[in-house]
Design an enzyme around this catalytic site. Sequence first.
Site, PDB file in Angstrom:
ATOM      1  N   HIS A  31      27.268  22.615 -11.488  1.00 44.34           N
ATOM      2  CA  HIS A  31      26.353  22.233 -10.158  1.00 44.34           C
ATOM      3  C   HIS A  31      27.484  21.210  -9.351  1.00 44.34           C
ATOM      4  O   HIS A  31      27.462  21.075  -8.028  1.00 44.34           O
ATOM      5  CB  HIS A  31      25.247  21.638 -10.333  1.00 44.34           C
ATOM      6  CG  HIS A  31      24.458  21.663  -9.161  1.00 44.34           C
ATOM      7  ND1 HIS A  31      24.254  22.711  -8.383  1.00 44.34           N
ATOM      8  CD2 HIS A  31      24.000  20.501  -8.376  1.00 44.34           C
ATOM      9  CE1 HIS A  31      23.515  22.490  -7.177  1.00 44.34           C
ATOM     10  NE2 HIS A  31      23.481  21.122  -7.382  1.00 44.34           N
ATOM     11  N   SER A  86      24.318  21.593  -2.098  1.00 43.98           N
ATOM     12  CA  SER A  86      23.039  21.672  -2.703  1.00 43.98           C
ATOM     13  C   SER A  86      22.099  21.611  -1.606  1.00 43.98           C
ATOM     14  O   SER A  86      21.901  22.225  -0.419  1.00 43.98           O
ATOM     15  CB  SER A  86      22.732  20.735  -3.805  1.00 43.98           C
ATOM     16  OG  SER A  86      21.800  21.122  -4.662  1.00 43.98           O
TER      17      SER A  86
END
Length: 281
Positions: A233, A99
Amino acid sequence: MTDRPLNVDSGLWIRRFHPAPNSAVRLVCLPHAGGSASYFFRFSEELHPSVEALSVQYPGRQDRRAEPCLESVEELAEHVVAATEPWWQEGRLAFFGHSLGASVAFETARILEQRHGVRPEGLYVSGRRAPSLAPDRLVHQLDDRAFLAEIRRLSGTDERFLQDDELLRLVLPALRSDYKAAETYLHRPSAKLTCPVMALAGDRDPKAPLNEVAEWRRHTSGPFCLRAYSGGHFYLNDQWHEICNDISDHLLVTRGAPDARVVQPPTSLIEGAAKRWQNPR
């Protein structure tokens, strides 16, 4: 910026949970927004014995909570370059980021290649859209309630922390600063990387759809492959072993090491069909 790295204390920035001074290659691990070096303890443990993890601890959290956070990807990257200088001067250094960490890893690799003439052994970018795409929406500007709702949506933070007002008071500043860094990062086109790049993603990640993760291929002239895993995620949390095997194999194969377990980069699944994403140009 000058060609000379900042003067920083590597001991503050780099954690070596399983030191391997004779490793074939070292993998610098950069955490997500709100994350810390300790997130990569399991990662460090699961990597191939010839790959040592150097886990990055950003300021503003845990044992560095008294230090101000850094609020830009570029500033984080400059500090990572300086903190890892003892290792990149030796060569044999690769980067993994999840990320926010993927953007920091990318900028770090660019600085090393373009400013210092150091080609990383590999760049591993996880859970992040390609930098050439439109910027993220500005979640860091939301009020606390909406901001925490976004954190919950991504399922990467223990709910006990989100319900503890005292803990929230401690971690929210770092979370917001990290989100600001991720969301205000603007890619400045320049020469492509030349190192191998492997992009990793969860096949149900709302922040990093596979087709947008695949666009990382446009940022290197070297080998590229994409690997998709089941999950959102934070797909990593349940699949450390498989992910570490894939990264170790890919890294050792691209280096030509004789002890890699496979001889091909991993295959990814996109829209239900098996496709290979090596040099898709």
